[in-house]
Design a protein around this motif. Structure first.
Motif, PDB file in Angstrom:
ATOM      1  N   GLY A 166       0.090  14.962  11.440  1.00  0.00           N
ATOM      2  CA  GLY A 166       0.659  15.870  12.432  1.00  0.00           C
ATOM      3  C   GLY A 166       1.788  15.251  13.227  1.00  0.00           C
ATOM      4  N   ILE A 167       1.685  13.960  13.525  1.00  0.00           N
ATOM      5  CA  ILE A 167       2.739  13.276  14.276  1.00  0.00           C
ATOM      6  C   ILE A 167       3.214  12.004  13.580  1.00  0.00           C
ATOM      7  CG2 ILE A 167       2.017  14.172  16.516  1.00  0.00           C
ATOM      8  CD1 ILE A 167       0.599  11.525  17.028  1.00  0.00           C
ATOM      9  N   ALA A 168       2.542  11.630  12.490  1.00  0.00           N
ATOM     10  CA  ALA A 168       2.913  10.403  11.783  1.00  0.00           C
ATOM     11  C   ALA A 168       2.433  10.468  10.340  1.00  0.00           C
ATOM     12  CB  ALA A 168       2.317   9.179  12.479  1.00  0.00           C
ATOM     13  N   VAL A 169       3.039   9.624   9.514  1.00  0.00           N
ATOM     14  CA  VAL A 169       2.580   9.438   8.139  1.00  0.00           C
ATOM     15  C   VAL A 169       1.901   8.075   8.074  1.00  0.00           C
ATOM     16  CG1 VAL A 169       3.250   9.167   5.723  1.00  0.00           C
ATOM     17  CG2 VAL A 169       4.422  10.851   7.167  1.00  0.00           C
ATOM     18  N   VAL A 170       0.632   8.077   7.703  1.00  0.00           N
ATOM     19  CA  VAL A 170      -0.109   6.829   7.540  1.00  0.00           C
ATOM     20  C   VAL A 170      -0.174   6.529   6.052  1.00  0.00           C
ATOM     21  CG1 VAL A 170      -2.271   5.606   7.935  1.00  0.00           C
ATOM     22  CG2 VAL A 170      -1.468   7.296   9.609  1.00  0.00           C
ATOM     23  N   ASN A 171       0.492   5.462   5.647  1.00  0.00           N
ATOM     24  CA  ASN A 171       0.557   5.086   4.236  1.00  0.00           C
ATOM     25  C   ASN A 171      -0.466   3.979   3.991  1.00  0.00           C
ATOM     26  OD1 ASN A 171       1.312   4.809   1.598  1.00  0.00           O
ATOM     27  ND2 ASN A 171       3.453   4.335   2.019  1.00  0.00           N
ATOM     28  N   GLU A 172      -1.642   4.375   3.521  1.00  0.00           N
ATOM     29  CA  GLU A 172      -2.703   3.403   3.263  1.00  0.00           C
ATOM     30  C   GLU A 172      -2.398   2.636   1.978  1.00  0.00           C
ATOM     31  OE1 GLU A 172      -7.511   3.223   2.300  1.00  0.00           O
ATOM     32  OE2 GLU A 172      -6.552   5.137   2.822  1.00  0.00           O
ATOM     33  N   VAL A 173      -2.370   1.317   2.085  1.00  0.00           N
ATOM     34  CA  VAL A 173      -2.069   0.466   0.935  1.00  0.00           C
ATOM     35  C   VAL A 173      -3.383  -0.085   0.387  1.00  0.00           C
ATOM     36  CG1 VAL A 173      -0.775  -1.517   0.085  1.00  0.00           C
ATOM     37  CG2 VAL A 173       0.141  -0.151   1.975  1.00  0.00           C
ATOM     38  N   ARG A 174      -3.778   0.404  -0.776  1.00  0.00           N
ATOM     39  CA  ARG A 174      -5.026  -0.023  -1.401  1.00  0.00           C
ATOM     40  C   ARG A 174      -4.735  -0.983  -2.551  1.00  0.00           C
ATOM     41  NH1 ARG A 174      -7.795   5.969  -2.187  1.00  0.00           N
ATOM     42  NH2 ARG A 174      -7.772   6.610   0.027  1.00  0.00           N
ATOM     43  N   GLY A 175      -5.738  -1.769  -2.883  1.00  0.00           N
ATOM     44  CA  GLY A 175      -5.593  -2.662  -4.027  1.00  0.00           C
ATOM     45  C   GLY A 175      -5.842  -4.108  -3.665  1.00  0.00           C
ATOM     46  N   LYS A 176      -6.124  -4.895  -4.681  1.00  0.00           N
ATOM     47  CA  LYS A 176      -6.469  -6.304  -4.495  1.00  0.00           C
ATOM     48  C   LYS A 176      -5.282  -7.195  -4.811  1.00  0.00           C
ATOM     49  CE  LYS A 176      -9.297  -8.113  -7.476  1.00  0.00           C
ATOM     50  NZ  LYS A 176     -10.528  -8.398  -8.237  1.00  0.00           N
ATOM     51  N   ARG A 177      -5.169  -8.258  -4.034  1.00  0.00           N
ATOM     52  CA  ARG A 177      -4.154  -9.275  -4.286  1.00  0.00           C
ATOM     53  C   ARG A 177      -4.852 -10.613  -4.485  1.00  0.00           C
ATOM     54  NH1 ARG A 177       0.718  -8.087   0.080  1.00  0.00           N
ATOM     55  NH2 ARG A 177       0.886  -5.839  -0.279  1.00  0.00           N
ATOM     56  N   GLN A 178      -4.434 -11.325  -5.495  1.00  0.00           N
ATOM     57  CA  GLN A 178      -5.000 -12.643  -5.770  1.00  0.00           C
ATOM     58  C   GLN A 178      -3.888 -13.669  -5.920  1.00  0.00           C
ATOM     59  OE1 GLN A 178      -7.436 -12.209  -9.313  1.00  0.00           O
ATOM     60  NE2 GLN A 178      -9.297 -12.184  -8.083  1.00  0.00           N
ATOM     61  N   LEU A 179      -4.038 -14.774  -5.221  1.00  0.00           N
ATOM     62  CA  LEU A 179      -3.157 -15.919  -5.384  1.00  0.00           C
ATOM     63  C   LEU A 179      -4.002 -17.052  -5.945  1.00  0.00           C
ATOM     64  CD1 LEU A 179      -0.572 -17.577  -5.015  1.00  0.00           C
ATOM     65  CD2 LEU A 179      -1.268 -17.989  -2.637  1.00  0.00           C
ATOM     66  N   LEU A 196       2.744   2.500   8.913  1.00  0.00           N
ATOM     67  CA  LEU A 196       2.662   3.619   9.847  1.00  0.00           C
ATOM     68  C   LEU A 196       4.067   4.123  10.164  1.00  0.00           C
ATOM     69  CD1 LEU A 196       0.949   5.377  11.810  1.00  0.00           C
ATOM     70  CD2 LEU A 196       1.301   3.583  13.521  1.00  0.00           C
ATOM     71  N   ILE A 197       4.335   5.377   9.818  1.00  0.00           N
ATOM     72  CA  ILE A 197       5.643   5.986  10.071  1.00  0.00           C
ATOM     73  C   ILE A 197       5.462   7.050  11.150  1.00  0.00           C
ATOM     74  CG2 ILE A 197       7.613   7.186   9.056  1.00  0.00           C
ATOM     75  CD1 ILE A 197       6.598   6.161   6.313  1.00  0.00           C
ATOM     76  N   ARG A 198       5.890   6.743  12.356  1.00  0.00           N
ATOM     77  CA  ARG A 198       5.748   7.676  13.477  1.00  0.00           C
ATOM     78  C   ARG A 198       6.913   8.664  13.493  1.00  0.00           C
ATOM     79  NH1 ARG A 198       5.361   2.776  15.727  1.00  0.00           N
ATOM     80  NH2 ARG A 198       7.292   3.100  16.897  1.00  0.00           N
TER      81      ARG A 198
END
Length: 382
Positions: A166-179, A196-198
């Motif tokens: 409604g007032i922002a776009v929440v871009n949830e970043v899913r996934g695993k990172r391995q180093l 978070l894009i307000r």
């Protein structure tokens, strides 16, 4: 900006983001124009398949943006992770490197959504980086980076799920990172903050949320929190990061750190009370070089810089009609390929990764080959 044309093969490469989020784009779009994109979208709507007009695009693909976080560094933070002598020092170096992988987003702009099978292959010295879009619905990207000389391997599987509240776009970043530091016998697992894009009342874009880094082999873990200003812009610290490093078995806090990921981050040793700067953004972002083509014949037709070259050139010329035509041409070609596969009963398979999904719906990927070969596109060292 680098454009190469030979034998009907066109490659377009743009410079990486700077510490201030600079890119080869105009100033941010007006809040009224951006708000108009969401006027018919209800809160809670999944924006995964939302089509953005070229006017709001950066001249590069999401794959290129992901890759830049690994191969575009003023200081080689990744090598430091392996070169530190003690397990504790290596863990601190991994925390600093993890912070360095954030890039300042630009409000009002977004990269292209990669097409299925799109690749991005770049080398920087001994570090070879390969990305592939291994799923389109949902959009899953895979990254494999290796330094065979130092025995370093980085694997990332990423799925972004943007939703409008409604007032922002929440871009949830899913996934695993391995180093993986193979010569040390250590694997570091970590996640990513969300974007978070307000939109209202104060426009802006920030990385936000909690990140956990853990290494079972050395018994250490870290908790990081990325913060942002409040929606009214009155509270909070812009681009802040704070957290701690602790022993997994006892939960005893060894170090605490605090700062801003676009400036400096300072760590306090809880035993000695000594303060140390573990991260300096100026060092990471200084002198970033635009990738160049080293072997044109070796550039695949699926390479991001080739797939989107016509669109990127049109964007730089502000030729919006040509940009729309170029974007539609790429998308229509993908629809044709899909219809062809469906008519033959074929299932598309990634070329460089295997893709799995567990019973909880979590996506994961594994590279087919242990080492990434040298790339036809390189990052100059000087």
């Amino acid at each position: 900006m680098v454009t190469i044309i030979k034998d009907e093969k066109k490659i377009f490469l743009s410079r990486p983001h700077s510490i201030n989020g600079d890119s080869e784009v105009d100033s941010p779009k007006s809040i009224q124009r951006i708000s108009s994109l969401f006027k018919n979208i209800k809160p809670g709507f999944d924006l995964t398949n939302f089509k953005l007009p070229p006017l709001f695009n950066l001249p590069k693909s999401h794959l290129q943006c992901y890759g830049e976080t690994v191969y575009c560094m003023g200081t080689d933070m990744l090598s430091r992770c392996n070169q530190a002598d003690s397990p504790v020092d290596r863990f601190i170096s991994v925390v600093a490197w993890n912070i360095s992988t954030l890039r300042p987003p630009i409000f009002g702009f977004a990269p292209y959504n990669p097409i299925l099978g799109e690749t991005h292959h770049v080398s920087r010295a001994n570090l070879n980086v390969l990305l592939e879009q291994i799923s389109h619905h949902p959009p899953v990207s895979a990254l494999h980076a290796t330094d065979e000389k130092q025995k370093i391997q980085l694997i990332r599987c990423q799925l972004c799920v943007p939703k409008f509240n409604g007032i922002a776009v929440v871009n949830e970043v899913r996934g695993k990172r391995q180093l993986k530091l193979l010569s040390r016998g250590e694997t570091y697992e970590m996640n990513s903050p969300d974007l978070l894009i307000r939109i209202l009342p104060t426009p802006g874009v920030d990385w936000d949320g909690d990140v956990r880094i853990r290494c079972p082999e050395n018994g250490l873990e870290a908790e990081l929190h990325y913060g942002h200003k409040s929606f009214l812009g009155l509270r909070g610290s812009h681009r802040s990061v704070k957290g701690k490093i602790l022993e997994t078995s006892t939960k005893r806090t060894l170090f605490e750190f605090n700062g801003n990921w676009d400036r400096t981050v300072t760590m306090k040793d809880n035993a000695s009370r000594k303060l140390t700067v573990i991260y300096n953004a100026e060092e990471v972002y200084s002198g970033l070089k635009t990738p160049i083509v080293n072997d044109l014949q070796g550039v695949l037709s699926t390479e991001s810089a080739a797939v989107w070259s016509e669109l990127s050139e049109a964007l730089m010329r502000h030729d919006w009609e040509k940009a729309n035509e170029a974007k539609n041409a790429v998308e229509e070609k993908q629809r044709e390929l899909l219809r062809e596969r469906e008519s033959k009963g074929e299932t598309w398979v990634p070329q460089h990764f295997t893709l799995t999904r567990n019973k909880d719906g979590v996506w994961d990927c594994l590279p087919i080959h242990q080492w990434v070969p040298p790339a036809p596109i390189i990052v100059p060292l000087s």
